[in-house]
Motif scaffolding. Structure first.
Motif, short mmCIF file in Angstrom:
data_model
loop_
_atom_site.label_atom_id
_atom_site.label_comp_id
_atom_site.label_asym_id
_atom_site.label_seq_id
_atom_site.Cartn_x
_atom_site.Cartn_y
_atom_site.Cartn_z
N THR A 142 0.84 -1.21 0.00
CA THR A 142 0.00 0.00 0.00
C THR A 142 0.87 1.25 0.00
O THR A 142 0.60 2.21 -0.73
CB THR A 142 -0.94 0.01 1.22
OG1 THR A 142 -1.78 -1.15 1.18
CG2 THR A 142 -1.79 1.26 1.24
N ASP A 143 1.93 1.26 0.81
CA ASP A 143 2.85 2.40 0.84
C ASP A 143 3.51 2.61 -0.52
O ASP A 143 3.63 3.74 -1.00
CB ASP A 143 3.95 2.18 1.90
CG ASP A 143 3.44 2.36 3.32
OD1 ASP A 143 2.35 2.95 3.49
OD2 ASP A 143 4.12 1.91 4.25
N ILE A 144 3.91 1.50 -1.15
CA ILE A 144 4.53 1.58 -2.47
C ILE A 144 3.54 2.13 -3.49
O ILE A 144 3.88 2.96 -4.34
CB ILE A 144 5.05 0.18 -2.91
CG1 ILE A 144 6.18 -0.29 -1.98
CG2 ILE A 144 5.52 0.21 -4.36
CD1 ILE A 144 7.42 0.57 -1.99
N ASN A 181 1.03 4.14 -2.87
CA ASN A 181 0.82 5.57 -2.59
C ASN A 181 1.94 6.44 -3.12
O ASN A 181 1.76 7.64 -3.33
CB ASN A 181 0.65 5.78 -1.08
CG ASN A 181 -0.65 5.20 -0.55
OD1 ASN A 181 -1.61 5.02 -1.31
ND2 ASN A 181 -0.70 4.90 0.74
N LEU A 182 3.11 5.84 -3.31
CA LEU A 182 4.25 6.58 -3.87
C LEU A 182 4.24 6.57 -5.40
O LEU A 182 5.12 7.13 -6.03
CB LEU A 182 5.57 5.95 -3.38
CG LEU A 182 5.89 6.13 -1.90
CD1 LEU A 182 7.04 5.23 -1.48
CD2 LEU A 182 6.22 7.59 -1.60
N GLY A 183 3.24 5.92 -5.97
CA GLY A 183 3.15 5.85 -7.43
C GLY A 183 4.06 4.81 -8.04
O GLY A 183 4.41 4.89 -9.22
N LEU A 184 4.46 3.81 -7.23
CA LEU A 184 5.39 2.78 -7.71
C LEU A 184 4.75 1.40 -7.82
O LEU A 184 5.44 0.40 -7.92
CB LEU A 184 6.60 2.70 -6.77
CG LEU A 184 7.48 3.95 -6.70
CD1 LEU A 184 8.52 3.79 -5.62
CD2 LEU A 184 8.16 4.22 -8.03
N GLY A 185 3.44 1.38 -7.78
CA GLY A 185 2.74 0.10 -7.87
C GLY A 185 2.98 -0.58 -9.21
O GLY A 185 3.18 0.08 -10.23
N SER A 186 2.95 -1.91 -9.20
CA SER A 186 3.10 -2.68 -10.44
C SER A 186 2.19 -3.90 -10.35
O SER A 186 1.81 -4.32 -9.25
CB SER A 186 4.55 -3.12 -10.63
OG SER A 186 4.92 -4.08 -9.65
N LEU A 187 1.87 -4.47 -11.50
CA LEU A 187 0.99 -5.63 -11.51
C LEU A 187 1.64 -6.80 -10.78
O LEU A 187 0.97 -7.58 -10.10
CB LEU A 187 0.65 -6.02 -12.95
CG LEU A 187 -0.51 -7.01 -13.12
CD1 LEU A 187 -1.79 -6.46 -12.50
CD2 LEU A 187 -0.72 -7.34 -14.59
N SER A 188 2.96 -6.92 -10.88
CA SER A 188 3.68 -8.00 -10.19
C SER A 188 3.48 -7.90 -8.68
O SER A 188 3.28 -8.92 -8.00
CB SER A 188 5.17 -7.94 -10.52
OG SER A 188 5.39 -8.15 -11.89
#
Length: 511
Positions: free
Chosen positions: A449-451, A453-460
């Motif tokens: 969730t933190d990742i 929120n930083l705009g670094l989410g990925s499908l993996s």
């Protein structure tokens, strides 16, 4: 003394604008050193950087000190150098509001730069057009042109140059050099020779920077190459009004190095060494970097020792350069020796210096040395920055010390609100995979969730969390919401995981 507003105080005792001081020339010379020392002492009080300096100036004047208009201008420039543009603008506006203040051409340049930094280039353009006299416009055009160059806005820069021609303000090499910098930055190398032709047509003498930029463009352009650069270099040698310096020789050496002509590059660099100043270290470290790229450790160490003869303290940036060069050459032992030398002389512990050595230890698999150095820097009062944590996280992941990696990542993420750094995706994913393997559902949910929120989410990442929700028999509402928010297309594996949630009430997701 009663507490007056800074504006009133400056108006009362400081500016002396339009008036003469009663000092004789001898008095002025005798007090020059003291005034300079006092100004340094005053500027040193402008901390923390988030606070306006106006109360400090107020207190300084209340203590009976004087502030001339030139000193206030100097303070404004120092604030600009420290990137405190809003505070410099605040101070300049305060100066400008004084009854006796008379704006000089150089003030227009200063104000335009501050408007550009605080309000944007559009307002800076409007201010430039409102400057009533040609002397003011002549002083102020360069900061505006540099703004366009900084934004890589070729169209506006070229239009502005046409305007400057109309006004008769293009009289030296500076605006042409700015345009060449722009064309190099935008990879429009073919335009640089056109600028040179225009300079020659308008009988504007080229300076050292003009030749250096021209050589760089010839090196990068597809239709040119080493021969074209050598032609420019020979023209520079024959130009009687240009003094060949280390920077031009270093530019030529860099061209040879990139072309694989190392012997020529080394020979030119040795000539460049003879042109180095005994008052400034900049050239020494530029050449050190080139020697390191050429794998010439002897040259690196020779220049390093020679740089010590230059007056003044060796800066942290200089130490970072020599350490980086030695690490690049694989001489960690020598780098460690110089690091200890820096440590014994440093006035303030700059963690960026130790980060160079820390990174070398991690990349070379020296885990004990890396951990020992990290603890040592903490004991010395060093404050880890995001780069410190990135280096350590990468090391811990490589060494499969995942618990330590998670702790370091927590500390790194806590710093992200104050900087633009973002953790490498490979490291982010490695920690998430470890959390899945350990079945740490609660922290995995928090971490991803933190990742996100930083705009670094990925499908993996989201697939990891979906599998963990499935294993824990928890509905994946939150994960689906993150996927939707990031507008990610689901692959067949994601769809397959979602189908496995049969029996749980899931949100509809656009597939």
């Amino acid at each position: 003394m009663a507490n007056h507003s800074l504006t009133a105080v400056i108006q009362r005792i400081s500016f002396f604008l339009g008036a003469r001081t009663l000092y004789t020339r001898a008095d002025s010379r005798a007090s020059a050193f003291s005034d300079k020392h006092n100004l340094k002492s005053l500027i040193a009080r402008f901390k923390p950087s988030t606070q306006t300096p106006l109360p400090v100036l107020q207190n300084w004047v209340d203590q009976g000190n004087k502030l001339s208009s030139s000193e206030l201008r100097c303070i404004s420039r120092r604030l600009i150098k420290s990137k405190r543009y809003n505070h410099a603008f605040e101070l300049f506006n305060c100066m400008e509001n004084q009854q006796k203040f008379r704006i000089k051409p150089a003030d227009h340049a200063l104000k335009l730069e501050l408007i550009a930094k605080n309000c944007g280039l559009m307002e800076a353009e409007e201010y430039f057009m409102r400057i009533p006299d040609s002397a003011g416009k002549k002083a102020a055009y360069l900061p505006l042109l540099r703004g366009y160059v900084g934004d890589r806005d070729t169209s506006k820069a070229e239009t502005f140059m046409e305007k400057l021609y109309e006004l008769g303000l293009v009289v030296n090499a500076h605006p042409y050099n700015e345009m060449m910098k722009l064309y190099l930055a935008t990879c429009e190398y073919w335009k640089v020779p056109l600028v040179i032709q225009q300079m020659k047509r308008n009988k504007v003498p080229l300076n050292v920077l003009s030749y250096n930029l021209w050589m760089s463009a010839c090196d990068e352009g597809e239709r040119y190459g080493v021969a074209a650069v050598e032609t420019v270099f020979r023209e520079m040698q024959n130009d009687e009004i240009v003094e060949m310096g280390w920077s031009s020789l270093a530019t030529l050496a860099n061209v040879y190095m990139k072309a694989g002509q190392s012997e020529k590059a080394i020979l030119v660099l040795k000539n460049a060494e003879e042109k180095l100043s005994t008052c400034n270290r900049l050239g020494y470290f530029f050449i050190i970097t080139l020697y390191a790229s050429l794998k010439q450790k002897e040259g690196v160490l020779r220049l390093w020792e020679a740089s010590k003869a230059v007056g003044g303290r060796i800066s942290c940036a200089n130490y970072i350069c020599i350490l980086t060069s030695l690490v690049k050459l694989g001489d960690i032992a020598q780098a460690k020796r110089i690091f200890r030398e820096w440590e014994s002389n440093c006035q303030k512990y700059d963690i960026r210096v130790s980060n160079v050595l820390l990174g070398a230890y991690v990349r070379n698999g020296l885990i004990k040395e890396a951990e020992s150095l990290h603890l040592h820097t903490l004991q010395k009062g060093g404050c880890p920055n995001y780069k410190t944590w990135e280096i350590l996280i990468e090391g811990y992941v490589n060494w499969q010390k995942m618990d330590e990696a998670i702790i370091a990542m927590k500390r790194a993420l806590a710093m992200l609100k104050d900087c633009h750094w973002r953790p490498p995706q490979r490291i982010v994913l490695a920690i998430a995979e470890y959390l899945e393997k350990c079945g740490n559902f609660e922290y995995a949910n928090e971490y991803i969730t933190d990742i996100h929120n930083l705009g670094l989410g990925s499908l993996s990442l989201y697939k990891i969390l979906l599998r963990m929700h499935l294993s824990a028999q928890e509905p994946p509402f939150h994960v689906l919401k993150m996927i939707n928010k990031d507008k990610m297309e689901m692959d067949s594996e994601t769809v397959s995981i979602l189908k496995a949630f049969t029996g749980l009430k899931c949100l509809e997701v656009k597939q």
